[in-house]
Write a protein that holds these residues in place. Structure first.
Motif, PDB file in Angstrom:
ATOM      1  N   ALA A 196       4.576  10.021  -5.949  1.00 33.17           N
ATOM      2  CA  ALA A 196       4.716   9.048  -7.032  1.00 33.17           C
ATOM      3  C   ALA A 196       3.358   8.746  -7.663  1.00 33.17           C
ATOM      4  N   ILE A 197       2.309   8.710  -6.861  1.00 34.81           N
ATOM      5  CA  ILE A 197       0.965   8.496  -7.404  1.00 34.81           C
ATOM      6  C   ILE A 197       0.594   9.656  -8.319  1.00 34.81           C
ATOM      7  N   GLU A 198       0.852  10.869  -7.865  1.00 33.80           N
ATOM      8  CA  GLU A 198       0.540  12.045  -8.684  1.00 33.80           C
ATOM      9  C   GLU A 198       1.291  11.998 -10.016  1.00 33.80           C
ATOM     10  N   ARG A 199       2.576  11.674  -9.974  1.00 28.91           N
ATOM     11  CA  ARG A 199       3.360  11.588 -11.214  1.00 28.91           C
ATOM     12  C   ARG A 199       2.815  10.493 -12.123  1.00 28.91           C
ATOM     13  N   ALA A 239      -3.017  -0.610 -13.206  1.00 28.52           N
ATOM     14  CA  ALA A 239      -2.458  -1.585 -12.267  1.00 28.52           C
ATOM     15  C   ALA A 239      -1.274  -0.979 -11.510  1.00 28.52           C
ATOM     16  N   ASP A 240      -0.468  -0.175 -12.184  1.00 28.38           N
ATOM     17  CA  ASP A 240       0.661   0.480 -11.523  1.00 28.38           C
ATOM     18  C   ASP A 240       0.178   1.507 -10.500  1.00 28.38           C
ATOM     19  N   VAL A 241      -0.852   2.267 -10.873  1.00 24.71           N
ATOM     20  CA  VAL A 241      -1.407   3.258  -9.952  1.00 24.71           C
ATOM     21  C   VAL A 241      -2.013   2.558  -8.733  1.00 24.71           C
ATOM     22  N   LEU A 242      -2.722   1.463  -8.962  1.00 24.53           N
ATOM     23  CA  LEU A 242      -3.312   0.718  -7.852  1.00 24.53           C
ATOM     24  C   LEU A 242      -2.240   0.188  -6.902  1.00 24.53           C
ATOM     25  N   MET A 243      -1.116  -0.257  -7.447  1.00 22.25           N
ATOM     26  CA  MET A 243      -0.035  -0.748  -6.599  1.00 22.25           C
ATOM     27  C   MET A 243       0.532   0.392  -5.750  1.00 22.25           C
ATOM     28  N   ARG A 285       8.331   9.246   3.909  1.00 24.86           N
ATOM     29  CA  ARG A 285       8.241   8.170   2.921  1.00 24.86           C
ATOM     30  C   ARG A 285       6.845   8.126   2.307  1.00 24.86           C
ATOM     31  N   ILE A 286       5.827   8.262   3.143  1.00 25.06           N
ATOM     32  CA  ILE A 286       4.451   8.251   2.635  1.00 25.06           C
ATOM     33  C   ILE A 286       4.235   9.425   1.681  1.00 25.06           C
ATOM     34  N   ARG A 287       4.759  10.604   2.043  1.00 24.09           N
ATOM     35  CA  ARG A 287       4.643  11.771   1.166  1.00 24.09           C
ATOM     36  C   ARG A 287       5.295  11.479  -0.189  1.00 24.09           C
ATOM     37  N   GLY A 288       6.442  10.828  -0.174  1.00 20.92           N
ATOM     38  CA  GLY A 288       7.106  10.454  -1.425  1.00 20.92           C
ATOM     39  C   GLY A 288       6.257   9.488  -2.240  1.00 20.92           C
ATOM     40  N   ARG A 337      -1.550   3.136   1.298  1.00 24.83           N
ATOM     41  CA  ARG A 337      -2.492   2.645   2.302  1.00 24.83           C
ATOM     42  C   ARG A 337      -1.775   1.797   3.348  1.00 24.83           C
ATOM     43  N   GLY A 338      -0.878   0.937   2.919  1.00 30.89           N
ATOM     44  CA  GLY A 338      -0.107   0.120   3.850  1.00 30.89           C
ATOM     45  C   GLY A 338       0.754   0.969   4.771  1.00 30.89           C
ATOM     46  N   GLY A 339       1.372   1.998   4.215  1.00 25.83           N
ATOM     47  CA  GLY A 339       2.205   2.884   5.027  1.00 25.83           C
ATOM     48  C   GLY A 339       1.402   3.641   6.063  1.00 25.83           C
ATOM     49  N   VAL A 340       0.249   4.148   5.657  1.00 30.31           N
ATOM     50  CA  VAL A 340      -0.609   4.889   6.587  1.00 30.31           C
ATOM     51  C   VAL A 340      -1.163   3.953   7.660  1.00 30.31           C
TER      52      VAL A 340
END
Length: 90
Positions: free
Chosen positions: A24-27, A36-40, A17-20, A46-49
């Motif tokens: 999504a950040i890369e895309r 703001a979308d990238v920060l979210m 899930r974290i890899r996904g 960060r929360g997942g890790v």
């Protein structure tokens, strides 16, 4: 032993899930999405890790420190736990 295997499968699923989320950040960065979308997305990763780190750390304490080092005096065990938390939660 199957209990340990189920736990391992759960941890691997979390990593996927974290890899996904990282993908999504890369895309999002590649397509020029709003900051703001990238920060979210970054906050989600960060929360997942952090959650994964907490679970693995908890397992380490329960399965290794409290059983292997149970002969340590409580103050020494407490110091070992504090050192562990400081080392991994910086």
């Amino acid at each position: 032993m199957s209990h340990v295997e189920r736990e391992k499968q759960k941890l691997v699923a979390r990593i996927k899930r974290i890899r996904g989320q990282v993908d999504a950040i890369e895309r999002s960065l590649s397509s020029g999405d709003d900051c703001a979308d990238v920060l979210m997305l970054l906050a989600n990763v960060r929360g997942g890790v952090n959650s994964l780190m907490a679970e693995v750390l908890e397992d380490h304490i329960r399965l290794h420190m409290l059983t292997e080092k149970s002969s340590l005096p409580p103050t020494e065990l407490a110091e070992d736990l504090i050192d562990l938390v400081r080392a991994y939660l910086k």
